[in-house]
Scaffold this active site. Structure first.
Site, PDB file in Angstrom:
ATOM      1  N   HIS A 195     -18.852 -19.917 -25.345  1.00 35.94           N
ATOM      2  CA  HIS A 195     -18.036 -18.701 -25.412  1.00 35.94           C
ATOM      3  C   HIS A 195     -17.460 -18.377 -24.054  1.00 35.94           C
ATOM      4  CE1 HIS A 195     -21.992 -16.807 -24.268  1.00 35.94           C
ATOM      5  NE2 HIS A 195     -21.218 -15.960 -23.594  1.00 35.94           N
ATOM      6  N   GLU A 238     -16.820 -12.926 -25.992  1.00 38.23           N
ATOM      7  CA  GLU A 238     -17.727 -11.810 -25.720  1.00 38.23           C
ATOM      8  C   GLU A 238     -16.954 -10.784 -24.885  1.00 38.23           C
ATOM      9  OE1 GLU A 238     -21.082 -12.856 -23.247  1.00 38.23           O
ATOM     10  OE2 GLU A 238     -22.184 -11.043 -23.777  1.00 38.23           O
ATOM     11  N   HIS A 276     -17.450 -14.652 -17.359  1.00 35.35           N
ATOM     12  CA  HIS A 276     -18.068 -15.978 -17.290  1.00 35.35           C
ATOM     13  C   HIS A 276     -17.564 -16.873 -18.415  1.00 35.35           C
ATOM     14  CE1 HIS A 276     -20.964 -13.748 -19.934  1.00 35.35           C
ATOM     15  NE2 HIS A 276     -20.969 -14.888 -20.613  1.00 35.35           N
TER      16      HIS A 276
END
Lengths: 134, 134
Positions: free
Chosen positions: A79, A130, A7
């Site tokens: 992020h 991440e 994502h």
């Protein structure tokens, strides 16, 4: 090591307006807001055919995105998340290369209930990355 | 209207170092640098299973990412690109909703040789969005 882009997370100053904009102006498939009190965010998922956008809005007093929105009042990309098969192997590989993992350097359970790590943006072109074990 | 996430573009202060990092530290599939003089950038593509990351580095005097790197010396996520089927239909829909398109508001040929539009980040949560007709 890294696999799919899981994502892109965008911090937004007005979650309802941002969700409506993705639905009405951009014509995307937009989910309902979900509170994640353990992670200090309310999230709206935008489902694209190949990945997701996550709209993030602060929840509670200690939200990890509050400071980001203070510095970026219009919002911004917070992020990006890459998938990995084995978060511990990822941690070891990163450590061996001298890349800094945020926090105590150990995986923790992320917003999707899966083990995650965050890499230091200063080590990765100003990008908060991440890694999520899937 | 929007379809797949075509790419995430990251402006980087050292293209060789960033490409090596994606290959060696993150273990991704990294292409060779490609100069795009008409767009003022040198690009390295990171091929993920479901989308691409584009590492951008300034090329020439009038590179559109020079100012971004001046403001963000470590680099950062510059834009995200969503695919659309019909760029003129996208332009009309955006205009009808009052969303601002950068430049003269008309599609132009982007870095992949296809028609693109860029949307004003102030209208979209501080996020520079490219729409590309595929």
């Amino acid at each position: 090591m890294i696999g799919r882009l899981n994502h892109v997370a965008i911090a937004v100053p007005d979650l309802q307006a941002a969700a409506a904009q993705y639905a009405d102006v951009l014509g995307a498939r937009v989910g309902a807001p979900q509170d994640e009190p353990e992670h200090g965010v309310t999230v709206v998922f935008i489902e694209l055919p190949n990945t997701k956008i996550e709209l993030l809005y602060p929840l509670g007093e200690n939200s990890p995105i509050r400071g980001f929105l203070d510095r970026n009042p219009s919002g911004g990309i917070h992020h990006i998340c890459y998938e990995v098969d084995d978060i511990n192997a990822a941690r070891d590989r990163l450590g061996a290369q001298g890349a800094r993992v945020l926090g105590d350097g150990e995986p923790r359970i992320g917003a999707h209930g899966k083990p995650v790590l965050f890499l230091h943006p200063k080590d990765f072109n100003g990008t908060l990355i991440e890694l999520e074990q899937v």
